[in-house]
Each structure stands twice: as C-alpha cells, then as structure tokens.
Design an enzyme around this catalytic site. Structure first.
Site, PDB file in Angstrom:
ATOM      1  N   ASP A  17       2.232   0.528  -6.302  1.00 46.27           N
ATOM      2  CA  ASP A  17       1.441   0.931  -5.148  1.00 46.27           C
ATOM      3  C   ASP A  17       2.091   0.405  -3.871  1.00 46.27           C
ATOM      4  O   ASP A  17       2.776  -0.614  -3.880  1.00 46.27           O
ATOM      5  CB  ASP A  17       0.028   0.366  -5.298  1.00 46.27           C
ATOM      6  CG  ASP A  17      -0.970   1.004  -4.371  1.00 46.27           C
ATOM      7  OD1 ASP A  17      -0.746   2.146  -3.928  1.00 46.27           O
ATOM      8  OD2 ASP A  17      -2.000   0.364  -4.082  1.00 46.27           O
ATOM      9  N   GLU A  74       0.468   8.418  -0.377  1.00 48.64           N
ATOM     10  CA  GLU A  74      -0.939   8.115  -0.100  1.00 48.64           C
ATOM     11  C   GLU A  74      -1.208   8.208   1.394  1.00 48.64           C
ATOM     12  O   GLU A  74      -0.286   8.143   2.209  1.00 48.64           O
ATOM     13  CB  GLU A  74      -1.306   6.723  -0.613  1.00 48.64           C
ATOM     14  CG  GLU A  74      -0.631   5.590   0.110  1.00 48.64           C
ATOM     15  CD  GLU A  74      -1.073   4.220  -0.366  1.00 48.64           C
ATOM     16  OE1 GLU A  74      -0.840   3.271   0.395  1.00 48.64           O
ATOM     17  OE2 GLU A  74      -1.625   4.084  -1.457  1.00 48.64           O
TER      18      GLU A  74
END
Length: 121
Positions: A17, A74
């Site tokens: 992430d 994202e």
C-alpha cells in the site's frame, strides 16, 4: 516469510500500500511475496498538472509490470485521472470517482442493483 507464503498458498494475495511513500520500499517488493503495488494517492492528485507525478506513476506501473505485479492507483477522483491511468497501463483504480465510503447495508444494495443491471444487459 513462511507465514506469508502459507497464506499465499491458501489464495490470499498481498499488496504494498502507498507505494513510493513512507515505509514502502523496493526491498519489500524484492523480499516479500506481493501480488500488486498500490500507487499512493499523493501521486494521483496532480497527475495531469505535475510532470513529476506523471513520471512517478509511469515508473511504478512499469516497475510493477516488469516484476509481473498488478498495479492499483488509489485516490482517483476524476475521469481525466482514470483516462491517464488507463493510458499508462494501470491495472486497477479506486477512489471517490467510483464511490464514497458507505455503510455495509448500502454497499450490499449497491452490489445487488449492479448485478441486476449486468443480468439484464
């Protein structure tokens, strides 16, 4: 490492992430059994106006694909960002452009409506 490999053998996949920021590191890509890189939203926000962000996104997508990893962006909030990421070959996108956080019951209703649309098409 053995625990990660055991989980992966059970079909669980792993992502790094916020790739390119903080503690995310190229060493993680090299040493851990990851399946995808997730481009941090800080590189997506000014994608169309900042040549450095665009270059970083291009490099992460290229790196990910070179390592046979999927790449997710994202923080996608505009159609222009989606188009740019598609043109760079980004595999998946997520963000408010597609939906805001919602209660679980609202999410179930949304999925049901979408499934009905797909079935009727």
């Amino acid at each position: 490492m053995r625990q990660l490999e055991a989980l992966r053998a059970r079909g669980i996949t792993f992502s790094i992430d916020d790739f390119g920021t903080g503690y995310s590191s190229l060493a993680y890509v090299k040493h851990f059994p990851v399946d995808r890189l997730k481009i941090d939203k800080s590189f997506i926000a000014n994608l169309k106006n900042d040549a450095n962000d665009a270059a970083i996104v291009r490099a992460i997508v290229s790196l990910g694909h070179s390592l046979d990893l999927d790449v997710i962006a994202e923080g996608v909030e505009t159609a222009a960002q989606v188009a740019h990421l598609r043109s760079e070959g980004c595999d998946e996108v997520q963000g408010f452009y597609f939906g805001r956080p919602m209660r679980s019951d609202m999410f179930v209703d949304l999925v049901r409506r979408e499934m009905l649309l797909v079935r009727s098409a």
